[in-house]
Design an enzyme around this catalytic site. Sequence first.
Site, PDB file in Angstrom:
ATOM      1  N   GLU A  58      53.517  28.773 -23.620  1.00 53.85           N
ATOM      2  CA  GLU A  58      52.749  29.043 -22.440  1.00 53.85           C
ATOM      3  C   GLU A  58      53.480  30.413 -21.908  1.00 53.85           C
ATOM      4  O   GLU A  58      54.515  30.167 -21.177  1.00 53.85           O
ATOM      5  CB  GLU A  58      53.129  28.072 -21.313  1.00 53.85           C
ATOM      6  N   ASP A 107      57.155  24.949 -23.922  1.00 57.61           N
ATOM      7  CA  ASP A 107      56.813  24.656 -22.506  1.00 57.61           C
ATOM      8  C   ASP A 107      57.140  25.663 -21.435  1.00 57.61           C
ATOM      9  O   ASP A 107      58.496  26.005 -21.633  1.00 57.61           O
ATOM     10  CB  ASP A 107      57.102  23.439 -21.890  1.00 57.61           C
TER      11      ASP A 107
END
Length: 709
Positions: free
Chosen positions: A438, A409
């Site tokens: 990400e 994340d």
Amino acid sequence: MIATERNFLAYLDEMKIITILLPLSYHHGLSSSFIVSDDIQQFPLTIMEKRQIENKMKYICQLSEEILFGRQYWILDEHGGKTDLQIGAVIRTNSFDDKFYYNGNDLGVTYGEKQTQLKIWAPTATGVKLKLRPPGSQFSEILKMKREDRGIWSVTVNGDLEYYHYSFLVHVNLEWREVVDPYVKALTANGEHGVIVNLAKTRRPKINLPIISNPVDAIIYETHIRDFTIHPSSGVNHKGLYLGAGELETKGKDSSPTGLSYLKELGITHIEFLPVHDFAGVNELEPNKDYNWGYNPLHFNAPEGSYSTDPANPYSRIMELKHLIDQIHRSGLRVIMDVVYNHIYIRENSSFEKVVPGYYFRHNEIGLPSNGTGVGNDIASERKMVRKFILDSIQYWMEEYHIDGFRFDLMGILDVETMNLVKALCDSIASDTIILGEGWNLNTPLSQERKAIIANQAKMPGIAQFNDRFRDSIKGSTFNLFDKGYALGNEHYLEAAIELLTGSIGFNKKGHGLFNEPSQSINYVECHDNHTMWDKLLACHKNTDDSSRMKYHRLATGMVLLAQGIPFLHSGQEFFRTKQGDGNSYRSPDSINQLDWDRKSIYKENVEYMKSLIQIRKTYSCFRMRTQAEIRSNIRILPYNSPVLGIYFEKAKVIFIVNSSSLEHRITLPEGEWSVLANHEFAGISTSKAFKVGEIIIEPISLNILVKK
């Protein structure tokens, strides 16, 4: 409790630099000399700089020798005033990192039936104690811990401590703080206390699966433990729990498979779960009252308790999560764990901040915690003991729980070196571990070249990144609900679509593409974040009928499954998942977030179509080429008029044609006889009708796959 009243403040900001702040209200902020003392000896400081800052006078002073960490020091001024020397910015210096880096693998609890060792890294503490409470008792025992090299504090306790609750009491800057072990692996409900457990009781042999030779062979399906089975029609007994997600042979209202058995039939290879490490936002003792995605990390090495049948039993969550992973492996699938090492839920309350204040988090140029994550803190992954924690944690999840991959994340908060070390570690344990993240460029105080972002993909060749260009060009902008991408009828994205379907490698460009290799591109149009594609279609195709919306949706999802790179599906995407227009459902109720298994029955034709496209991808290797060179040498773009897109795989003799417009188009096929693998209504690895060379009609809003006979 603060043990003394401070006349002024003093901070150790470098190994030999002390910053002293005298209020102007205290002797006008003036002192001609300062002395440092440890109650045994004292020596003078050299004032190097003095200047007024607001209502204080700031002195930069130099030490003649380094202080000894773990010992309490005092600063005295010429007026007889006295204050404690607090640990300041020194903890963010390279010299501090080098001095106190500890490479041992025994932090936390090392349990034995006859004795247990506990260790914690707390180099700036002047005292550490262990607080132990026997199971069922109201009374705790306090044991002093011994300071060792590299800032380690240790204690060994005789006897069997299984089920004992424990915490550490850490004394830093004259203040005692009670803290849960940062390395804690078992917890009481809501993560309030650590629990000593015998992990050997929970261990299971690893179920070995065939090696995945390249990440492009993966098909990732993202879901949330609770969403996956909470719906009344899921057919699952343990709804919303680890055990429910691992139930097999479950069926919906139409007696067709649901849950894990359904995913096995669908043909995906990896299930990616939203965070399952311990998080805030849900009361584990009343889990049905709250909902949360899980991006509020509390304890990184212990499973979340709200998904277990008995959150108060420290073994329950461990054994039930391991059972789920085993069930997935027995089904021939793999598990990707969504990890949130970029921030902590509340910095001030975290174990990290209590044990070594200021060390684990980045600070901006004025000394305040940075906020690139948007939640008030950024983990400083570039610091040696922070990096070690991340690596130790990853290794633990792989070896103890047999996790097959990790989704990072907000990976852009982390640094390139840490991510490459993560990849190397994972490869040393299992060579086909998938690492994805990400790679958004966030405003954190780390130099651009060190950020683990898409722009630095060449520095992290083994790590895949979410391709937001694919998402926004194929579906339309995520941040403009009414923007339409290529698959939703906007032919202005045609060139972008060609580039994305060919792996985002710069196929039609002389320069580089977004990625160097297709295995770095996670291709997606929908995930847990933002609106589902169906909800976007309801907004931007407001005057279109459902039949056409389904075609657009099918086309976009089909492009995900057939593009070069790694396909990524949001759970329920294949049956037009809706969140009723909620674009940020991180704590919305089950009625919004649940996977509606009735829709799987209602839209079973689309499910079958997607299942067939997955089969085609697996059967025809031309849809999952390994390298940029292979793509460039095997793909030819067919000269069709916009908005029709045609890709010819020369070696495989396969044509992939997309018509994203609402009109039919007449095209000419290359010479030969062609059979249909997929069109606007059919898909499968068994070929349908054949065409001779010549013109054919391509139906509106359709993808078409033809193979040369």
